[in-house]
Design a protein around this motif. Structure first.
Motif, PDB file in Angstrom:
ATOM      1  N   PRO A  74      25.425 -65.861  56.129  1.00 48.50           N
ATOM      2  CA  PRO A  74      24.981 -65.760  54.633  1.00 48.50           C
ATOM      3  C   PRO A  74      23.924 -64.846  54.325  1.00 48.50           C
ATOM      4  CG  PRO A  74      24.455 -67.917  55.346  1.00 48.50           C
ATOM      5  CD  PRO A  74      25.271 -67.108  56.545  1.00 48.50           C
ATOM      6  N   HIS A  75      24.058 -63.744  53.456  1.00 47.86           N
ATOM      7  CA  HIS A  75      22.961 -63.053  53.315  1.00 47.86           C
ATOM      8  C   HIS A  75      23.171 -62.186  52.161  1.00 47.86           C
ATOM      9  CE1 HIS A  75      25.702 -60.188  55.199  1.00 47.86           C
ATOM     10  NE2 HIS A  75      25.287 -59.454  54.478  1.00 47.86           N
ATOM     11  N   PRO A  93      19.056 -67.337  53.112  1.00 48.26           N
ATOM     12  CA  PRO A  93      19.441 -68.154  52.016  1.00 48.26           C
ATOM     13  C   PRO A  93      18.345 -68.674  51.222  1.00 48.26           C
ATOM     14  CG  PRO A  93      20.438 -68.769  54.126  1.00 48.26           C
ATOM     15  CD  PRO A  93      19.224 -67.983  54.385  1.00 48.26           C
ATOM     16  N   MET A  94      18.580 -68.847  49.777  1.00 51.09           N
ATOM     17  CA  MET A  94      17.639 -69.628  48.837  1.00 51.09           C
ATOM     18  C   MET A  94      18.335 -70.802  48.027  1.00 51.09           C
ATOM     19  SD  MET A  94      15.543 -66.122  47.362  1.00 51.09           S
ATOM     20  CE  MET A  94      16.718 -65.054  46.890  1.00 51.09           C
ATOM     21  N   PRO A  95      18.225 -71.867  48.823  1.00 48.38           N
ATOM     22  CA  PRO A  95      19.010 -72.995  48.168  1.00 48.38           C
ATOM     23  C   PRO A  95      18.100 -73.640  46.933  1.00 48.38           C
ATOM     24  CG  PRO A  95      17.938 -73.636  50.141  1.00 48.38           C
ATOM     25  CD  PRO A  95      17.901 -72.148  50.081  1.00 48.38           C
ATOM     26  N   ALA A 100      17.492 -75.080  41.128  1.00 49.04           N
ATOM     27  CA  ALA A 100      17.040 -74.922  39.721  1.00 49.04           C
ATOM     28  C   ALA A 100      18.075 -74.857  38.831  1.00 49.04           C
ATOM     29  CB  ALA A 100      16.460 -73.368  39.611  1.00 49.04           C
ATOM     30  N   ALA A 101      19.401 -74.521  39.353  1.00 51.70           N
ATOM     31  CA  ALA A 101      20.515 -74.425  38.332  1.00 51.70           C
ATOM     32  C   ALA A 101      21.143 -75.872  37.996  1.00 51.70           C
ATOM     33  CB  ALA A 101      21.801 -73.616  38.956  1.00 51.70           C
ATOM     34  N   VAL A 108      28.865 -79.562  38.829  1.00 51.77           N
ATOM     35  CA  VAL A 108      28.588 -79.639  40.438  1.00 51.77           C
ATOM     36  C   VAL A 108      28.381 -78.080  40.588  1.00 51.77           C
ATOM     37  CG1 VAL A 108      29.172 -80.184  42.683  1.00 51.77           C
ATOM     38  CG2 VAL A 108      30.182 -81.508  41.134  1.00 51.77           C
ATOM     39  N   ILE A 109      27.212 -77.851  41.241  1.00 52.19           N
ATOM     40  CA  ILE A 109      26.775 -76.418  41.686  1.00 52.19           C
ATOM     41  C   ILE A 109      27.132 -76.495  43.249  1.00 52.19           C
ATOM     42  CG2 ILE A 109      25.084 -74.767  42.060  1.00 52.19           C
ATOM     43  CD1 ILE A 109      25.481 -75.070  39.052  1.00 52.19           C
ATOM     44  N   THR A 110      27.890 -75.724  43.819  1.00 53.34           N
ATOM     45  CA  THR A 110      28.429 -75.463  45.236  1.00 53.34           C
ATOM     46  C   THR A 110      27.407 -74.398  45.786  1.00 53.34           C
ATOM     47  OG1 THR A 110      30.561 -74.444  44.693  1.00 53.34           O
ATOM     48  CG2 THR A 110      30.366 -76.855  44.904  1.00 53.34           C
ATOM     49  N   GLY A 111      27.382 -73.500  45.075  1.00 50.48           N
ATOM     50  CA  GLY A 111      26.646 -72.108  45.460  1.00 50.48           C
ATOM     51  C   GLY A 111      26.384 -70.906  44.567  1.00 50.48           C
TER      52      GLY A 111
END
Lengths: 134, 134
Positions: A74-75, A93-95, A100-101, A108-111
DNA sequence: ATCCGTGCAAAGAATTTGCATACAT
DNA sequence: ATGTATGCAAATTCTTTGCACGGAT
């Protein structure tokens, strides 16, 4: 399960050794050197297959054709507003973006996907020289 | 400078009062009630014009047709992986994302786009009920 | 009078698909 | 032998564009 195919292997190898985020068309034209009879349809089919298997990444730029990337870790990507070039960003990655979302969101936020815009290093330097010349 | 046109005004009004992030096709079909003779080409031309003037936002989802949004204040979007619905996120701008990208990057970062994925509130609840029923 | 917008249909760009044949297991 | 992949061309999807006419300034 997919069968082995030399065409698909060649496409995979191509993406593993070129970091230019090519379009399907570019892959097609370059692979054609090795397989003069290969068709654009086959390239699309294999790019889709490889992307579905997680062996390559598809990058949708919003306008113009999709780009493909052999780097599957992941990039993030950068798109130059001047020359259109797509570059890999050198950040992990910036989880926390997903975190924040999740505030005030009852689903549900998965990505997420994030693309950066601006001037690539080359265009930036080029512009500096042009300004000097004025 | 663009001339006034009732069609364009109607499209703008439509987007200002519907928060469904419609496609050009949807706008076309709905505006048709008021202007039975309007053409899809005109809808596209006006959506492009309004977007260029900054009066509406174009949202490219990566696959399928583009969506349009009358809300022009900067905000993020969520795309439901199950039903495809596009939702406005209730979070403000995140300049720290650009800040992070500027590390180790010798070009210029002017901005980013971010889309979130997952299950929208409705699909999330729906799934919960289905699981209960098993 | 001039310029811009519209409707219509045709063209364009990007991608997918049906079909007969060729290749892999 | 069976199932999958290929090449080719046609089809699909989304969007733009050329042109003659109508509307706005």
């Amino acid at each position: 399960m997919p069968n082995y195919s030399r065409q698909r292997e060649s496409i995979k190898k191509y993406l593993d050794s070129h970091f230019t985020h090519p379009t399907a068309e570019t892959v097609y034209l370059d692979i054609k050197e090795e397989f003069p009879n290969i068709s654009l349809g086959t390239v699309y089919r294999n790019l889709n297959l490889l992307a579905d298997m997680g062996e390559i990444l598809r990058i949708s730029l919003g306008n113009g054709p999709d780009r493909y990337d052999g780097r599957t870790s992941p990039h993030y990507h950068f798109i130059c507003s001047q020359c259109g070039q797509v570059l890999d960003m050198d950040i992990g990655p910036m989880p926390e973006i997903d975190e924040a979302a999740r505030q005030n969101f009852s689903g549900v936020i998965t990505g997420h996907i994030t693309h950066f815009f601006g001037l690539c290093p080359k265009c930036n330097i080029k512009n500096t020289f042009i300004r000097k010349g004025e």
